[in-house]
Scaffold this motif. Sequence first.
Motif: not given
Lengths: 204, 232
Positions: B150-151, B153-156, B215-220, B222-225
């Motif tokens: 979440g952190v 995602a918030g940063a992105v 957005v793609l980088a953030s999704e990737w 967030s998913l990894r983390v």
Amino acid sequence: MMLEVAVQHRFGAFALDVAFAAGPGVTALIGPSGAGKSTVLGVVAGLVRANAGEVRFDGRVLQGAGVFVPMHQRRMGVVFQEARLFPHLSVAQNLGYGARMLGIAADVAGVAASLGIAHLLARRPRDLSGGERQRVALGRALLAQPRMLLMDEPLAALDAARKAEILPLIAGIKDVPILYVTHSAAEVEALADRVVRMEEGRVI
Amino acid sequence: MSDWLTAGEWVALWLSLKVAFWATLCSLPFGLLVGHALARWSFPGKGLLNALVLLPLILPPVVTGYLLLVTFGRNGVVGGWLYQVTGFTFAFQWMGAALAAAVMAFPLMVRAIRLSIEAVDRKIEDAAGTLGASPLRVWWTVTLPLALPGVLAGAVLAFAKAMGEFGATITFVASIPGQTQTVPTAIYEALQVPGGETAALRLVAVSVAVAVVAVLASEWLSLRVARRVRGA
């Protein structure tokens, strides 16, 4: 090694007013659901700050007039009913967590072997069964070298076979006094050196 | 330098990335502190703090920009003092653009962090406390790792918002090429010039590309983390 508890606590309509002592060995705190057993355990652990009264361990005041030792300084090892393992850490890291926080040595491999979880060290909690999780929780609490173990219905969520596996492990803990919350007569019989009965917030 | 953007447009793109990066990085510690305070602490004025944090989301951006100007401008309440003491000013500097972007993006960052911290099971934090971890170490070793998806995602989200910030930026630091002209203000400037549509279109394409990559980088990420946190 002596724990002395004499506290009063009120939340909502429920009033807790207990006084008892627990020495070496296993002291079972028994009673029906809602008797306040887990609250007493929380008070001893420092998770709950009682409204009034005193908690002492070996003469040291943990809670009393103007004194409240925070939970991280009490060295009370707690084993919760639902294990509460850290999901982002491996079993080995879970086991070594307390020792790491306290800066003390921890024989993770040795304790894991004695609890029959040596083959699980690289796994994450989500990949463990209920019984395995409780063994890890027990090992994690022991490796932090607690002054006392507080166990809150640690076997309540397990089936009979798993209970039968873990009971002897708890019975084998001789060097740490245990305050053991349960409502199971069988567990009391298997483990307890003394019994404190509670009902509706009072020792009876 | 590639010829599909003009030199000035490259500068605007680079400046936008720099402004968004620093806006995100510098506001992250404050975002963590405020997000944690709103999620976990009870204190007088909590409702007021929440309202203050959300204010830039509700106010017209030009109002936020004006408030920044009267506060941090060279003659502003804080800015005037800062200039007298250190000789530093935010006015008409890229750091001013970063400040405006950070303020505008802050509500989004705090909201994501607050929600992710609220989602962390307090019982697990208590377990860490009983094992000898002080509240700060519980936060560092349990709360933060579990809230990390979440952190991030918030940063992105804050970065994307900072990249697109326009109203507060142009009000606070204007649109000076090479100094404070970011991609959105460059698009606006291009549209003010006859025949500037082609340049605006190029910058719009760049904005869309950067947003999609972010957005793609953030999704990737967030998913990894999230997988790591869940222990998969």
